[in-house]
Design a protein around this motif. Structure first.
Motif, PDB file in Angstrom:
ATOM      1  N   VAL A 106      24.805  59.111  86.320  1.00  0.00           N
ATOM      2  CA  VAL A 106      24.216  58.220  85.324  1.00  0.00           C
ATOM      3  C   VAL A 106      24.896  58.484  83.980  1.00  0.00           C
ATOM      4  N   ARG A 107      25.190  57.431  83.261  1.00  0.00           N
ATOM      5  CA  ARG A 107      25.865  57.559  81.966  1.00  0.00           C
ATOM      6  C   ARG A 107      24.827  57.408  80.850  1.00  0.00           C
ATOM      7  N   PHE A 108      24.670  58.444  80.055  1.00  0.00           N
ATOM      8  CA  PHE A 108      23.704  58.421  78.966  1.00  0.00           C
ATOM      9  C   PHE A 108      24.399  58.187  77.630  1.00  0.00           C
ATOM     10  N   VAL A 109      23.713  57.460  76.757  1.00  0.00           N
ATOM     11  CA  VAL A 109      24.156  57.260  75.370  1.00  0.00           C
ATOM     12  C   VAL A 109      22.996  57.664  74.478  1.00  0.00           C
ATOM     13  N   TRP A 110      23.220  58.617  73.578  1.00  0.00           N
ATOM     14  CA  TRP A 110      22.179  59.013  72.638  1.00  0.00           C
ATOM     15  C   TRP A 110      22.138  58.010  71.489  1.00  0.00           C
ATOM     16  N   LEU A 111      20.962  57.478  71.214  1.00  0.00           N
ATOM     17  CA  LEU A 111      20.776  56.503  70.143  1.00  0.00           C
ATOM     18  C   LEU A 111      20.084  57.150  68.947  1.00  0.00           C
ATOM     19  N   MET A 112      20.548  56.844  67.761  1.00  0.00           N
ATOM     20  CA  MET A 112      19.875  57.358  66.563  1.00  0.00           C
ATOM     21  C   MET A 112      20.045  56.388  65.413  1.00  0.00           C
ATOM     22  N   GLY A 113      19.072  56.384  64.514  1.00  0.00           N
ATOM     23  CA  GLY A 113      19.190  55.624  63.294  1.00  0.00           C
ATOM     24  C   GLY A 113      20.186  56.280  62.353  1.00  0.00           C
ATOM     25  N   ALA A 114      20.768  55.487  61.469  1.00  0.00           N
ATOM     26  CA  ALA A 114      21.752  56.021  60.526  1.00  0.00           C
ATOM     27  C   ALA A 114      21.148  57.107  59.636  1.00  0.00           C
ATOM     28  N   ASP A 115      19.823  57.041  59.404  1.00  0.00           N
ATOM     29  CA  ASP A 115      19.186  58.078  58.593  1.00  0.00           C
ATOM     30  C   ASP A 115      19.288  59.438  59.267  1.00  0.00           C
ATOM     31  N   ASN A 116      19.282  59.475  60.607  1.00  0.00           N
ATOM     32  CA  ASN A 116      19.432  60.745  61.313  1.00  0.00           C
ATOM     33  C   ASN A 116      20.864  61.267  61.277  1.00  0.00           C
ATOM     34  N   LEU A 117      21.840  60.362  61.207  1.00  0.00           N
ATOM     35  CA  LEU A 117      23.230  60.812  61.108  1.00  0.00           C
ATOM     36  C   LEU A 117      23.447  61.615  59.829  1.00  0.00           C
ATOM     37  N   LEU A 118      22.681  61.286  58.777  1.00  0.00           N
ATOM     38  CA  LEU A 118      22.813  62.013  57.513  1.00  0.00           C
ATOM     39  C   LEU A 118      22.541  63.496  57.671  1.00  0.00           C
ATOM     40  N   GLN A 119      21.589  63.853  58.543  1.00  0.00           N
ATOM     41  CA  GLN A 119      21.208  65.260  58.712  1.00  0.00           C
ATOM     42  C   GLN A 119      21.598  65.798  60.089  1.00  0.00           C
ATOM     43  N   PHE A 120      22.454  65.082  60.792  1.00  0.00           N
ATOM     44  CA  PHE A 120      22.788  65.455  62.162  1.00  0.00           C
ATOM     45  C   PHE A 120      23.384  66.855  62.248  1.00  0.00           C
ATOM     46  N   ASP A 121      24.151  67.253  61.235  1.00  0.00           N
ATOM     47  CA  ASP A 121      24.778  68.582  61.271  1.00  0.00           C
ATOM     48  C   ASP A 121      23.763  69.714  61.125  1.00  0.00           C
ATOM     49  N   ARG A 148      27.881  56.914  56.727  1.00  0.00           N
ATOM     50  CA  ARG A 148      29.324  56.916  56.993  1.00  0.00           C
ATOM     51  C   ARG A 148      30.033  58.045  56.255  1.00  0.00           C
ATOM     52  N   LEU A 149      29.389  58.582  55.222  1.00  0.00           N
ATOM     53  CA  LEU A 149      29.979  59.676  54.446  1.00  0.00           C
ATOM     54  C   LEU A 149      29.393  61.040  54.831  1.00  0.00           C
ATOM     55  N   SER A 150      28.578  61.074  55.864  1.00  0.00           N
ATOM     56  CA  SER A 150      27.926  62.325  56.265  1.00  0.00           C
ATOM     57  C   SER A 150      28.937  63.304  56.851  1.00  0.00           C
ATOM     58  N   LYS A 151      28.526  64.561  56.927  1.00  0.00           N
ATOM     59  CA  LYS A 151      29.411  65.600  57.466  1.00  0.00           C
ATOM     60  C   LYS A 151      29.810  65.300  58.908  1.00  0.00           C
ATOM     61  N   ALA A 152      28.842  64.885  59.726  1.00  0.00           N
ATOM     62  CA  ALA A 152      29.141  64.596  61.131  1.00  0.00           C
ATOM     63  C   ALA A 152      30.123  63.432  61.249  1.00  0.00           C
ATOM     64  N   ALA A 153      29.923  62.390  60.443  1.00  0.00           N
ATOM     65  CA  ALA A 153      30.826  61.240  60.488  1.00  0.00           C
ATOM     66  C   ALA A 153      32.231  61.632  60.051  1.00  0.00           C
ATOM     67  N   GLU A 154      32.311  62.495  59.046  1.00  0.00           N
ATOM     68  CA  GLU A 154      33.624  62.923  58.555  1.00  0.00           C
ATOM     69  C   GLU A 154      34.375  63.727  59.609  1.00  0.00           C
ATOM     70  N   ILE A 155      33.685  64.681  60.235  1.00  0.00           N
ATOM     71  CA  ILE A 155      34.338  65.535  61.228  1.00  0.00           C
ATOM     72  C   ILE A 155      34.779  64.736  62.448  1.00  0.00           C
ATOM     73  N   TYR A 156      33.922  63.800  62.870  1.00  0.00           N
ATOM     74  CA  TYR A 156      34.199  63.061  64.109  1.00  0.00           C
ATOM     75  C   TYR A 156      34.694  61.636  63.849  1.00  0.00           C
ATOM     76  N   TRP A 157      35.211  61.381  62.657  1.00  0.00           N
ATOM     77  CA  TRP A 157      35.705  60.040  62.350  1.00  0.00           C
ATOM     78  C   TRP A 157      36.760  59.563  63.357  1.00  0.00           C
ATOM     79  N   PRO A 158      37.682  60.408  63.800  1.00  0.00           N
ATOM     80  CA  PRO A 158      38.681  59.936  64.774  1.00  0.00           C
ATOM     81  C   PRO A 158      38.075  59.499  66.110  1.00  0.00           C
ATOM     82  N   ALA A 159      36.855  59.939  66.400  1.00  0.00           N
ATOM     83  CA  ALA A 159      36.210  59.589  67.674  1.00  0.00           C
ATOM     84  C   ALA A 159      35.356  58.330  67.561  1.00  0.00           C
ATOM     85  N   ARG A 160      35.336  57.698  66.382  1.00  0.00           N
ATOM     86  CA  ARG A 160      34.521  56.488  66.216  1.00  0.00           C
ATOM     87  C   ARG A 160      35.191  55.289  66.873  1.00  0.00           C
ATOM     88  N   LEU A 161      34.393  54.526  67.628  1.00  0.00           N
ATOM     89  CA  LEU A 161      34.892  53.320  68.281  1.00  0.00           C
ATOM     90  C   LEU A 161      34.989  52.180  67.276  1.00  0.00           C
TER      91      LEU A 161
END
Length: 202
Positions: A106-121, A148-161
């Motif tokens: 089974v293929r899982f995708v974790w869903l989160m609101g953008a507000d959670n991406l801010l504190q994801f790290d 889009r400017l969060s730490k997680a987004a910055e580190i994993y920017w190359p992995a963004r689709l």
């Protein structure tokens, strides 16, 4: 499959939306329908959590939150679950590891609101989460640019689709994430509680 767990078959793409849902509201339902449509998901499971380790305030009783969630999200493609309580997990990484083991193929995708991406790290083993499953991020009021400017987004920017490939997210190997802009609803659980519209039985 163990009793009380949703059914999923090999090859299905399942979105996982975790949270306290204290209470569930129309914004959660809207986000879920957009995720199904635009991420190409077969199903979404709401993981109604026992409690959020990052929050001092603990939520209303599980039974009340599950009942409310089922009223708000009445859709055959969506399962309202207490999986984390059944697994005995409190952190997302441990929950995902257990689900990947329980549902081979089974293929899982974790869903989160953008507000959670801010504190994801700040999440426990957050980089392990990135390595376990693709992540679909959905816009929330006031969080689009900051996320889009969060730490997680910055580190994993190359992995963004790219946006035009968002519907393929469930077929891609992690780390992989997509940021979905969508029409916004300003409902929030905290605002509903503040207005006194959610008083669950203690």
């Amino acid at each position: 499959m163990m009793q009380g767990f949703p059914i999923a078959t090999k090859g299905m793409v399942i979105g996982l939306l975790g949270g306290s849902f204290d209470p569930a509201h129309a914004g959660h339902a809207h986000l879920t329908r957009e995720a199904i449509k635009r991420f190409g998901l077969d199903r979404v499971w709401w993981l109604v959590s026992p409690g959020n380790p990052l929050k001092a305030r603990q939520p209303a009783p599980m039974a009340d939150r599950l009942a409310r969630a089922r009223l708000v999200m009445d859709d055959p493609r969506v399962a309202i679950t207490d999986i984390e309580a059944r697994l005995g997990t409190r952190y997302t990484a441990a929950t995902l590891e257990a689900l990947v083991a329980l549902y081979p193929g089974v293929r899982f995708v974790w869903l989160m609101g953008a507000d959670n991406l801010l504190q994801f790290d700040r999440w426990d083993r957050w980089q392990d989460i990135m390595r376990l499953v693709p992540i679909g991020v959905l816009a929330r009021p006031g969080s689009r640019i900051a996320a889009r400017l969060s730490k997680a987004a910055e580190i994993y920017w190359p992995a963004r689709l790219p946006d035009h490939l968002a519907s393929t997210i469930g077929r891609r190997a992690p780390p992989c994430w997509s940021f979905l802009d969508m029409p916004l609803m300003r409902d929030s659980s905290s605002a509903i509680r503040a207005r006194g519209e959610w008083i669950a039985k203690a």
